[in-house]
Design an enzyme around this catalytic site. Structure first.
Site, PDB file in Angstrom:
ATOM      1  N   GLY A 258      93.379  41.798  14.013  1.00  0.00           N
ATOM      2  CA  GLY A 258      94.717  42.361  14.076  1.00  0.00           C
ATOM      3  C   GLY A 258      95.099  43.416  13.068  1.00  0.00           C
ATOM      4  O   GLY A 258      96.163  44.029  13.203  1.00  0.00           O
ATOM      5  N   GLU A 300      88.183  37.935  12.648  1.00  0.00           N
ATOM      6  CA  GLU A 300      87.739  38.527  13.916  1.00  0.00           C
ATOM      7  C   GLU A 300      88.236  39.941  14.132  1.00  0.00           C
ATOM      8  O   GLU A 300      88.921  40.200  15.112  1.00  0.00           O
ATOM      9  CB  GLU A 300      88.334  37.698  15.047  1.00  0.00           C
ATOM     10  N   PRO A 301      87.928  40.860  13.254  1.00  0.00           N
ATOM     11  CA  PRO A 301      88.458  42.216  13.411  1.00  0.00           C
ATOM     12  C   PRO A 301      87.792  42.983  14.552  1.00  0.00           C
ATOM     13  O   PRO A 301      86.578  42.884  14.746  1.00  0.00           O
ATOM     14  CB  PRO A 301      88.117  42.879  12.075  1.00  0.00           C
ATOM     15  N   GLY A 302      88.586  43.708  15.310  1.00  0.00           N
ATOM     16  CA  GLY A 302      88.050  44.590  16.343  1.00  0.00           C
ATOM     17  C   GLY A 302      88.399  46.027  15.988  1.00  0.00           C
ATOM     18  O   GLY A 302      87.581  46.787  15.478  1.00  0.00           O
ATOM     19  N   ARG A 303      89.669  46.359  16.229  1.00  0.00           N
ATOM     20  CA  ARG A 303      90.153  47.718  15.991  1.00  0.00           C
ATOM     21  C   ARG A 303      89.781  48.269  14.608  1.00  0.00           C
ATOM     22  O   ARG A 303      89.252  49.361  14.491  1.00  0.00           O
ATOM     23  CB  ARG A 303      91.679  47.715  16.147  1.00  0.00           C
ATOM     24  N   CYS A 371      95.078  62.708  39.170  1.00  0.00           N
ATOM     25  CA  CYS A 371      96.241  62.893  40.031  1.00  0.00           C
ATOM     26  C   CYS A 371      97.221  61.792  39.736  1.00  0.00           C
ATOM     27  O   CYS A 371      97.324  60.804  40.481  1.00  0.00           O
ATOM     28  CB  CYS A 371      95.815  62.841  41.486  1.00  0.00           C
ATOM     29  N   GLU A 372      97.917  61.928  38.612  1.00  0.00           N
ATOM     30  CA  GLU A 372      98.783  60.867  38.110  1.00  0.00           C
ATOM     31  C   GLU A 372      99.604  61.489  36.982  1.00  0.00           C
ATOM     32  O   GLU A 372      99.046  61.917  35.979  1.00  0.00           O
ATOM     33  CB  GLU A 372      97.875  59.738  37.598  1.00  0.00           C
ATOM     34  N   TYR A 401      89.045  50.411  21.808  1.00  0.00           N
ATOM     35  CA  TYR A 401      89.821  50.336  23.054  1.00  0.00           C
ATOM     36  C   TYR A 401      89.901  51.672  23.789  1.00  0.00           C
ATOM     37  O   TYR A 401      90.916  51.978  24.407  1.00  0.00           O
ATOM     38  CB  TYR A 401      91.224  49.755  22.771  1.00  0.00           C
TER      39      TYR A 401
HETATM   40  C1  LIG Z   1      91.588  41.440  20.509  1.00  0.00           C
HETATM   41  C2  LIG Z   1      91.225  40.265  19.747  1.00  0.00           C
HETATM   42  C3  LIG Z   1      90.738  40.399  18.456  1.00  0.00           C
HETATM   43  C4  LIG Z   1      90.637  41.719  17.735  1.00  0.00           C
HETATM   44  O1  LIG Z   1      91.890  42.262  17.496  1.00  0.00           O
HETATM   45  P1  LIG Z   1      92.026  43.656  16.716  1.00  0.00           P
HETATM   46  O2  LIG Z   1      93.479  43.897  16.692  1.00  0.00           O
HETATM   47  O3  LIG Z   1      91.283  44.653  17.502  1.00  0.00           O
HETATM   48  O4  LIG Z   1      91.462  43.439  15.364  1.00  0.00           O
HETATM   49  C5  LIG Z   1      90.326  39.255  17.797  1.00  0.00           C
HETATM   50  N1  LIG Z   1      90.411  38.043  18.399  1.00  0.00           N
HETATM   51  C6  LIG Z   1      90.890  37.886  19.651  1.00  0.00           C
HETATM   52  C7  LIG Z   1      90.924  36.554  20.250  1.00  0.00           C
HETATM   53  C8  LIG Z   1      91.311  38.988  20.353  1.00  0.00           C
HETATM   54  O5  LIG Z   1      91.793  38.818  21.579  1.00  0.00           O
END
Ligand SMILES: *Cc1c(COP(=O)(O)O)cnc(C)c1O
Length: 442
Positions: A258, A300-303, A371-372, A401
């Site tokens: 997050g 659990e970092p993604g972004r 086309c949107e 993303y």
């Molecule tokens: C999307 C998600 C993440 C990653 O979130 P970011 O905001 O990208 O860091 C981690 N855990 C779960 C369960 C998610 O759905």
């Protein structure tokens, strides 16, 4: 008039060279556009590796050596990226059989993978267990039964975490706020459902389930440290309550992802290390007050692992000036490679990659080729008056993303992905061809 100003180079891996070209990780983006074509996704591989190292170091220092960092694959999922995660000793989280298959193709050890999703099919459950998934993060009761059936069939005991909704509003866009009581994800503490799920997971009927702990994820693109402090307080109090009520050892607590990233100058630059340190301090205080051991902590970092490592390059096709109203600059990509403006009105920084030193005398809506009418990358982008067909535009911070949300609306092929290191550039995902688009048609 906007002169070139360093503020718009919102990430440390961005520079402008003598030709006035924008560079990423030292590579001239105009040259890369020529070499690989546009639209084009770029990733600074060095930055991704540095982030992985930083996260893991910060997590261990904050929570002890047992702490683990899982990369949330959904932010960007393709073989080369999961190979990097494997090499950097990261864990991953996955949300579908497709992401599991990608991890397997990357040779990623699946015991380090946690399987999320609010609706795993029986087929997903079978595929995951068959391939030795480390843990399921269980969303609901049906899923517990499905895992029990499959684990019994395959003769194993399956480790699970329960996804818990701590009831926190993370002050982010509604579409990415996931920790509130009425969320589609998880079981809420407040309503008693979370405790009911624990009771079920521990019941003798589910003898092939090993409940190892809890997971929560309150939202995305979060800048306020308080959100994570509140989360850890609520979750540890829940751990303490469950341990005493059920006489059960909670081994793991996954605090989710997050952390926010900089899409524009207005976004603050967040210190991940500082933030994790603060959460660690609060976690230790809480555990002490509650008289419990701090469980193994997972992040659990993604972004924040990949967003600012990425960039998308486009070629301008048309410039339409509607005198007295607005200007449109159309590029050769759009919502098909980056649907985030269409989905959430997400802000992005767009720059004239080949004319960085030119004055920006006009503003335009930068739009895609679909086309949107909603196919917009960004409104009110300052650009040089001279902008015309053939110029290169860069959209910054597209590492998360974007590729993972890309689609084929209007049968537009998805762009390729190129990794940049100190010494070379390499194609890691090919450009989709017209025959790729037709490969499923019978
Ligand atoms: C999307 C998600 C993440 C990653 O979130 P970011 O905001 O990208 O860091 C981690 N855990 C779960 C369960 C998610 O759905």
């Amino acid at each position: 008039m906007v002169e070139v100003c360093n503020n718009e180079l919102i990430c440390a891996n961005l520079t402008v060279n003598d030709k006035g070209h924008l560079c990423l990780a030292g590579w001239d983006t105009v040259e890369l556009a020529k070499q690989y074509g546009t639209p084009l996704y770029l990733y600074d591989e060095g930055l991704i590796r540095a982030r992985a190292a930083l996260y893991q170091k910060a997590a261990r220092e904050a929570f002890g050596d047992s702490a683990r960092v899982l990369y949330a694959s959904k932010a960007a999922c393709f073989k080369a990226l999961l190979e990097v995660m494997k090499e950097e000793n990261m864990g991953i989280d996955v949300v579908s059989s497709g992401e599991i298959a990608t991890a397997l193709a990357a040779g990623f050890p699946l015991e380090r993978a946690y399987f999320h999703s609010n609706n795993k099919t029986d087929e997903d459950v079978r595929f995951a267990i068959e391939n030795g998934i480390g843990a399921f993060v269980v969303d609901n009761a049906e899923e517990l039964y499905a895992i029990e059936r499959e684990a019994a069939k395959q003769g194993i005991t399956q480790k699970v975490l329960l996804r818990i909704t701590p009831g926190i509003d993370p002050h982010t866009y509604a579409a990415v706020a996931t920790g509130k009581v009425d969320s589609k994800f998880g079981s809420a503490i407040e309503t008693g459902q979370a405790e009911e799920m624990v009771r079920l997971a521990c019941s003798p009927v589910l003898s092939h389930i090993h409940l190892a702990g809890f997971h929560c994820h309150v939202g995305s693109q979060v800048f306020e440290p308080d959100v994570f402090l509140q989360t850890v307080e609520i979750m540890l109090a829940f751990v303490a309550h469950i341990q005493s009520t059920f006489n059960l050892e909670i081994e793991e607590l996954d605090l989710g992802g997050g952390y926010g990233v900089r899409y524009t100058e207005k976004d603050p630059a967040l210190s991940i290390a500082e933030n994790i340190k603060t959460v660690g301090k609060r976690a230790k205080e809480c555990a002490k007050e509650l008289g419990i051991h701090l469980p193994k902590i997972l992040l659990e970092p993604g972004r924040s692992m990949v967003a600012d490592a990425g960039m998308t390059l486009y070629t301008v096709g048309t410039v339409k000036r509607i005198t007295g109203y607005k200007n449109y600059v159309s590029v050769d990509g759009g919502m098909t490679d980056n649907p985030r403006y269409a989905l959430y009105r997400s802000p992005y920084t767009l720059l004239p990659a080949d004319t960085m030193k030119a004055e920006r005398g006009m503003t335009a809506s930068v739009v895609g080729r679909c086309c949107e009418s909603g196919d917009i990358l960004q409104e009110n982008v300052p650009l040089p008056e001279s902008i015309s067909r053939g110029n290169i535009l860069a959209c910054l911070t597209t590492g998360a993303y974007n590729y993972s949300m890309a689609m084929n609306y209007n049968r537009i092929p998805r762009p390729p992905v190129v990794f940049l290191t100190k010494t070379d550039t390499r194609l890691v995902v090919k450009r989709e061809s017209l025959s790729d688009l037709l490969r499923l048609d019978i």
